[in-house]
Design a protein around this motif. Structure first.
Motif, PDB file in Angstrom:
ATOM      1  N   TYR A  80       1.568  -8.979  10.812  1.00 27.60           N
ATOM      2  CA  TYR A  80       1.259  -8.409  12.114  1.00 27.60           C
ATOM      3  C   TYR A  80       0.721  -6.987  11.967  1.00 27.60           C
ATOM      4  O   TYR A  80       1.032  -6.286  11.005  1.00 27.60           O
ATOM      5  N   LEU A  81      -0.067  -6.581  12.960  1.00 23.02           N
ATOM      6  CA  LEU A  81      -0.467  -5.183  13.072  1.00 23.02           C
ATOM      7  C   LEU A  81      -0.200  -4.779  14.510  1.00 23.02           C
ATOM      8  O   LEU A  81      -0.915  -5.199  15.423  1.00 23.02           O
ATOM      9  N   GLN A  82       0.867  -4.010  14.705  1.00 22.25           N
ATOM     10  CA  GLN A  82       1.198  -3.488  16.027  1.00 22.25           C
ATOM     11  C   GLN A  82       0.443  -2.189  16.222  1.00 22.25           C
ATOM     12  O   GLN A  82       0.568  -1.270  15.406  1.00 22.25           O
ATOM     13  N   MET A  83      -0.304  -2.117  17.309  1.00 19.92           N
ATOM     14  CA  MET A  83      -1.136  -0.951  17.573  1.00 19.92           C
ATOM     15  C   MET A  83      -0.732  -0.316  18.903  1.00 19.92           C
ATOM     16  O   MET A  83      -0.732  -1.006  19.936  1.00 19.92           O
ATOM     17  N   HIS A  84      -0.380   0.938  18.857  1.00 21.42           N
ATOM     18  CA  HIS A  84      -0.019   1.697  20.052  1.00 21.42           C
ATOM     19  C   HIS A  84      -0.984   2.864  20.226  1.00 21.42           C
ATOM     20  O   HIS A  84      -1.721   3.238  19.303  1.00 21.42           O
ATOM     21  N   SER A  85      -0.949   3.463  21.419  1.00 19.50           N
ATOM     22  CA  SER A  85      -1.772   4.656  21.712  1.00 19.50           C
ATOM     23  C   SER A  85      -3.217   4.443  21.297  1.00 19.50           C
ATOM     24  O   SER A  85      -3.827   5.301  20.643  1.00 19.50           O
ATOM     25  N   LEU A  86      -3.754   3.311  21.671  1.00 23.71           N
ATOM     26  CA  LEU A  86      -5.104   2.959  21.242  1.00 23.71           C
ATOM     27  C   LEU A  86      -6.140   3.902  21.834  1.00 23.71           C
ATOM     28  O   LEU A  86      -6.003   4.387  22.975  1.00 23.71           O
ATOM     29  N   LYS A  87      -7.172   4.159  21.038  1.00 23.24           N
ATOM     30  CA  LYS A  87      -8.241   5.079  21.414  1.00 23.24           C
ATOM     31  C   LYS A  87      -9.568   4.323  21.407  1.00 23.24           C
ATOM     32  O   LYS A  87      -9.706   3.309  20.703  1.00 23.24           O
ATOM     33  N   PRO A  88     -10.548   4.810  22.136  1.00 25.87           N
ATOM     34  CA  PRO A  88     -11.859   4.139  22.114  1.00 25.87           C
ATOM     35  C   PRO A  88     -12.418   3.995  20.698  1.00 25.87           C
ATOM     36  O   PRO A  88     -13.082   2.986  20.402  1.00 25.87           O
ATOM     37  N   GLU A  89     -12.127   4.933  19.830  1.00 19.68           N
ATOM     38  CA  GLU A  89     -12.638   4.854  18.453  1.00 19.68           C
ATOM     39  C   GLU A  89     -11.945   3.778  17.615  1.00 19.68           C
ATOM     40  O   GLU A  89     -12.348   3.522  16.480  1.00 19.68           O
ATOM     41  N   ASP A  90     -10.911   3.143  18.163  1.00 25.07           N
ATOM     42  CA  ASP A  90     -10.287   2.006  17.486  1.00 25.07           C
ATOM     43  C   ASP A  90     -11.037   0.703  17.767  1.00 25.07           C
ATOM     44  O   ASP A  90     -10.712  -0.339  17.181  1.00 25.07           O
ATOM     45  N   THR A  91     -12.007   0.757  18.656  1.00 24.95           N
ATOM     46  CA  THR A  91     -12.780  -0.433  18.995  1.00 24.95           C
ATOM     47  C   THR A  91     -13.524  -0.962  17.776  1.00 24.95           C
ATOM     48  O   THR A  91     -14.254  -0.229  17.118  1.00 24.95           O
ATOM     49  N   ALA A  92     -13.303  -2.235  17.472  1.00 25.33           N
ATOM     50  CA  ALA A  92     -13.914  -2.853  16.296  1.00 25.33           C
ATOM     51  C   ALA A  92     -13.485  -4.315  16.225  1.00 25.33           C
ATOM     52  O   ALA A  92     -12.591  -4.744  16.972  1.00 25.33           O
ATOM     53  N   VAL A  93     -14.110  -5.053  15.322  1.00 21.49           N
ATOM     54  CA  VAL A  93     -13.584  -6.359  14.932  1.00 21.49           C
ATOM     55  C   VAL A  93     -12.571  -6.111  13.819  1.00 21.49           C
ATOM     56  O   VAL A  93     -12.881  -5.422  12.841  1.00 21.49           O
ATOM     57  N   TYR A  94     -11.390  -6.655  14.005  1.00 25.34           N
ATOM     58  CA  TYR A  94     -10.311  -6.472  13.038  1.00 25.34           C
ATOM     59  C   TYR A  94     -10.154  -7.742  12.197  1.00 25.34           C
ATOM     60  O   TYR A  94     -10.104  -8.856  12.734  1.00 25.34           O
ATOM     61  N   TYR A  95     -10.061  -7.533  10.892  1.00 26.44           N
ATOM     62  CA  TYR A  95      -9.930  -8.627   9.946  1.00 26.44           C
ATOM     63  C   TYR A  95      -8.659  -8.446   9.118  1.00 26.44           C
ATOM     64  O   TYR A  95      -8.302  -7.321   8.762  1.00 26.44           O
ATOM     65  N   CYS A  96      -8.024  -9.567   8.779  1.00 27.43           N
ATOM     66  CA  CYS A  96      -6.971  -9.499   7.777  1.00 27.43           C
ATOM     67  C   CYS A  96      -7.507 -10.157   6.499  1.00 27.43           C
ATOM     68  O   CYS A  96      -8.422 -10.987   6.540  1.00 27.43           O
ATOM     69  N   ALA A  97      -6.941  -9.727   5.381  1.00 25.12           N
ATOM     70  CA  ALA A  97      -7.399 -10.221   4.096  1.00 25.12           C
ATOM     71  C   ALA A  97      -6.238 -10.219   3.105  1.00 25.12           C
ATOM     72  O   ALA A  97      -5.289  -9.444   3.252  1.00 25.12           O
ATOM     73  N   PHE A 111     -10.294  -1.353  -0.201  1.00 25.10           N
ATOM     74  CA  PHE A 111     -11.716  -1.645  -0.163  1.00 25.10           C
ATOM     75  C   PHE A 111     -11.917  -3.150  -0.060  1.00 25.10           C
ATOM     76  O   PHE A 111     -11.200  -3.925  -0.689  1.00 25.10           O
ATOM     77  N   PRO A 112     -12.911  -3.587   0.703  1.00 23.22           N
ATOM     78  CA  PRO A 112     -13.112  -5.027   0.898  1.00 23.22           C
ATOM     79  C   PRO A 112     -13.261  -5.804  -0.398  1.00 23.22           C
ATOM     80  O   PRO A 112     -12.778  -6.933  -0.497  1.00 23.22           O
ATOM     81  N   TYR A 113     -13.903  -5.230  -1.406  1.00 21.12           N
ATOM     82  CA  TYR A 113     -14.159  -5.993  -2.630  1.00 21.12           C
ATOM     83  C   TYR A 113     -12.878  -6.326  -3.382  1.00 21.12           C
ATOM     84  O   TYR A 113     -12.874  -7.180  -4.271  1.00 21.12           O
ATOM     85  N   GLU A 114     -11.778  -5.684  -3.021  1.00 20.73           N
ATOM     86  CA  GLU A 114     -10.508  -5.922  -3.698  1.00 20.73           C
ATOM     87  C   GLU A 114      -9.761  -7.129  -3.140  1.00 20.73           C
ATOM     88  O   GLU A 114      -8.692  -7.463  -3.632  1.00 20.73           O
ATOM     89  N   TYR A 115     -10.314  -7.785  -2.132  1.00 29.17           N
ATOM     90  CA  TYR A 115      -9.613  -8.863  -1.456  1.00 29.17           C
ATOM     91  C   TYR A 115     -10.251 -10.213  -1.722  1.00 29.17           C
ATOM     92  O   TYR A 115     -11.465 -10.333  -1.856  1.00 29.17           O
ATOM     93  N   ASP A 116      -9.375 -11.230  -1.793  1.00 32.00           N
ATOM     94  CA  ASP A 116      -9.795 -12.570  -2.198  1.00 32.00           C
ATOM     95  C   ASP A 116     -10.083 -13.489  -1.016  1.00 32.00           C
ATOM     96  O   ASP A 116     -10.996 -14.314  -1.084  1.00 32.00           O
ATOM     97  N   TYR A 117      -9.302 -13.375   0.033  1.00 29.91           N
ATOM     98  CA  TYR A 117      -9.452 -14.261   1.187  1.00 29.91           C
ATOM     99  C   TYR A 117      -9.540 -13.430   2.461  1.00 29.91           C
ATOM    100  O   TYR A 117      -8.862 -12.406   2.582  1.00 29.91           O
ATOM    101  N   TRP A 118     -10.341 -13.929   3.388  1.00 26.47           N
ATOM    102  CA  TRP A 118     -10.587 -13.216   4.643  1.00 26.47           C
ATOM    103  C   TRP A 118     -10.458 -14.138   5.839  1.00 26.47           C
ATOM    104  O   TRP A 118     -10.785 -15.335   5.759  1.00 26.47           O
ATOM    105  N   GLY A 119     -10.020 -13.541   6.957  1.00 28.36           N
ATOM    106  CA  GLY A 119     -10.058 -14.251   8.215  1.00 28.36           C
ATOM    107  C   GLY A 119     -11.406 -14.043   8.895  1.00 28.36           C
ATOM    108  O   GLY A 119     -12.276 -13.323   8.384  1.00 28.36           O
ATOM    109  N   GLN A 120     -11.562 -14.637  10.067  1.00 25.03           N
ATOM    110  CA  GLN A 120     -12.841 -14.587  10.772  1.00 25.03           C
ATOM    111  C   GLN A 120     -12.963 -13.371  11.686  1.00 25.03           C
ATOM    112  O   GLN A 120     -14.047 -13.064  12.180  1.00 25.03           O
TER     113      GLN A 120
END
Length: 128
Positions: A80-97, A111-120
């Motif tokens: 899980y990623l619990q996010m509080h006090s969200l700001k406009p600059e947090d706007t993005a597509v979030y991926y887990c890997a 860094f992305p290259y260090e990860y083997d599997y990704w979600g959509q």
């Protein structure tokens, strides 16, 4: 089939909260460090947080420290990623890997290259 599926994104006002989930299937999440990344339009994908595959220790990028919390429930094969006090600059597509090695020598895989599997990915929009 190895798969990671994110959920929980949406539209939220500044100062609001969201909890993202990353459900794994086809492999056991226990053995992997799990990272959350995000990518805003026109920007590179950046590491947000990571949770260790050994002792549950965590790492956060400076801009989310104190606002975001990463956790894992190995019984549910979910992170899980619990996010509080969200700001406009947090706007993005979030991926887990998933990273098979985990942190080593006090270095966290952010860094992305260090990860083997990704979600959509799941869209998070912080706006009035």
């Amino acid at each position: 089939q190895v798969q990671l599926v994110e959920s929980g994104g949406g539209l939220v006002q500044p100062g609001g909260s969201l909890r993202l989930s990353c459900q794994a299937s086809g492999f056991t999440l226990d053995y992997y460090a799990i990272g959350w990344f995000r990518q805003a339009p026109g920007k590179e994908r950046e590491g947000v947080s990571c949770i260790s595959n050994t002792d549950g220790s965590t790492y956060y990028r400076d801009s989310v420290k104190g606002r975001f919390t990463i956790s894992r429930d190995n019984a549910k094969n979910t992170v899980y990623l619990q996010m509080h006090s969200l700001k406009p600059e947090d706007t993005a597509v979030y991926y887990c890997a998933a990273n098979a090695i985990g942190p080593y020598s006090s270095k966290w895989p952010m860094f992305p290259y260090e990860y083997d599997y990704w979600g959509q990915g799941t869209q998070v929009t912080v706006s009035t």
